[in-house]
Design an enzyme around this catalytic site. Structure first.
Site, PDB file in Angstrom:
ATOM      1  N   ASN A 165       0.798  -1.361  -0.035  1.00 14.26           N
ATOM      2  CA  ASN A 165       0.029  -0.143   0.076  1.00 14.26           C
ATOM      3  C   ASN A 165       0.868   1.462  -0.131  1.00 14.26           C
ATOM      4  OD1 ASN A 165      -2.344  -1.667   0.141  1.00 14.26           O
ATOM      5  ND2 ASN A 165      -2.639  -1.232   2.177  1.00 14.26           N
TER       6      ASN A 165
ATOM      7  N   TYR B 186      -6.124 -15.506   6.655  1.00 13.88           N
ATOM      8  CA  TYR B 186      -5.496 -16.853   6.497  1.00 13.88           C
ATOM      9  C   TYR B 186      -4.298 -16.966   5.915  1.00 13.88           C
ATOM     10  CZ  TYR B 186     -10.599 -17.760   7.411  1.00 13.88           C
ATOM     11  OH  TYR B 186     -11.706 -17.921   7.869  1.00 13.88           O
TER      12      TYR B 186
ATOM     13  N   LYS C 128       0.823   9.617  15.548  1.00 17.21           N
ATOM     14  CA  LYS C 128      -0.511   9.702  14.732  1.00 17.21           C
ATOM     15  C   LYS C 128      -1.501   9.940  16.092  1.00 17.21           C
ATOM     16  CE  LYS C 128       0.727   6.283  12.433  1.00 17.21           C
ATOM     17  NZ  LYS C 128       0.703   5.053  11.817  1.00 17.21           N
TER      18      LYS C 128
ATOM     19  N   GLY D 290      -5.083  10.267  15.554  1.00 18.96           N
ATOM     20  CA  GLY D 290      -6.350  10.251  15.019  1.00 18.96           C
ATOM     21  C   GLY D 290      -6.745  11.537  14.277  1.00 18.96           C
TER      22      GLY D 290
ATOM     23  N   GLY E  63      -5.997   1.196   5.912  1.00 25.02           N
ATOM     24  CA  GLY E  63      -5.201   1.820   4.998  1.00 25.02           C
ATOM     25  C   GLY E  63      -4.876   3.288   5.077  1.00 25.02           C
TER      26      GLY E  63
ATOM     27  N   ASP F 230      -1.211   3.419   6.053  1.00 28.78           N
ATOM     28  CA  ASP F 230      -0.380   3.387   5.151  1.00 28.78           C
ATOM     29  C   ASP F 230      -0.314   4.517   4.176  1.00 28.78           C
ATOM     30  OD1 ASP F 230      -0.087   0.971   6.072  1.00 28.78           O
ATOM     31  OD2 ASP F 230      -1.609  -0.078   4.898  1.00 28.78           O
TER      32      ASP F 230
END
Length: 317
Positions: free
Chosen positions: A37, A104, A224, A226, A254, A257
């Protein structure tokens, strides 16, 4: 190469016929992974980015590599495993503040990455090496691969940028805390969230966390917080850089990223730290406005339009 990153990308399935996975009959198929990403975000902003990984020699793996290559990312260092499959994950977006993920990926091709998969010259010719805390959680060989990559970067003057990107589902809290602090100490720049800072140090005060990460060994900390935005901390200065308001968050996955891609872009462009973090805030905000892990990552024209539009809204208030 401007930025080289290392990590697993997976095939992402999202329910379409129902927001709840147990009732869904149809799913959309996309690709997603923190490191790819970031590489895609950088490519869209006009930078050279390269992604190191391993995928299965299967249709999912081939499709993923083709797609990421099509986004402008160099995939020459991606190898194919003949014994392990490409990882999968399912994302259930119940509400913007309730996103559930099921992995998975145990025994996946990417989990078999090892130091011998690294090309020293590829890393040493980059300006930045971007890492996350996800990769070392995948396996012991992945952990050794990340340590080896850091060693190569350090020996060749490549700046190491680390996003803790805590994933509690992948390992024990004790092991996660130990390894994340170890890698942060060896990184020049760290990009934690305040929640990750609390996990690592047991405090949630931004100023205290900034100092703790600096004391741990980093020279630049971008924390960060928010919707409020992000702080940056160096030994000489610190500042809170306000975030961009997003009225309707479509998909928060995302955003971190996107933030990392924006910050790296600003550093590559030689912006001031305030302008660099502002770009990170803008890209992170835009990522939340579109469904998907990277689909909302903007190019330069889109960032310019986004920030100008917000400036005009402020004028008319």
């Amino acid at each position: 190469m401007d930025v080289v990153t290392i990590g697993e990308s997976m095939v992402l399935f999202t329910p379409e016929s129902s927001p709840l996975m147990k009732y869904a009959h149809t799913f959309s198929k996309k690709f997603g992974g923190a490191e790819s990403n970031v590489a895609i975000g950088l490519a869209r902003l006009g930078h050279q980015s390269g992604w190191i990984s391993k995928v299965g020699n299967d249709e999912f793996g081939k499709g993923m590599v083709s797609f990421i290559r099509g986004e402008g990312v160099d995939v020459s260092q991606v190898t194919y495993s003949t014994t392990a499959s490409t990882g999968l994950y399912f994302k259930e977006v119940r509400r913007s503040n309730d996103v559930r993920v099921e992995y998975y990926r145990k025994g996946s091709a990417a989990s078999t990455l090892q130091p011998s998969d690294l090309d020293t010259s590829y890393i040493k010719n980059a300006s930045y090496l971007h890492l996350t805390g996800i990769t070392p959680a995948l396996s012991e060989s992945c952990y050794e691969t990340i340590k080896s990559a850091i060693s190569i970067a350090k020996q060749n003057g490549v700046t190491v940028v680390f996003d803790p990107n805590l994933r509690k589902k992948l390992w024990s809290e004790k092991k996660a805390r130990e390894v994340l602090l170890e890698i942060a100490a060896q990184s020049d720049i760290v990009l934690p969230g305040v929640d990750e800072g609390f996990f690592l140090f047991g405090v949630d005060n931004p100023e205290s966390l900034g100092q703790l990460f600096l004391d741990n060994g980093s020279s630049l900390v971008v924390l960060k917080v928010g919707a409020k935005g992000a702080y940056y901390f160096t030994k000489e200065e610190s500042m809170l850089v306000p975030g961009f308001p997003v009225k309707d968050v479509v998909d928060p996955v995302g955003a971190g990223d996107g933030f990392a891609a924006g910050v790296l872009s600003g550093l590559l462009d030689g912006l001031t730290l305030e302008q660099t973090v502002l770009r990170g805030n803008a890209v992170g905000a835009m990522a939340t406005m579109v469904s998907g892990d990277f689909e909302g990552l903007p190019d330069r024209l889109e960032i310019e339009r986004f920030t100008k539009q917000l400036d005009m809204e402020d004028v008319h208030r």
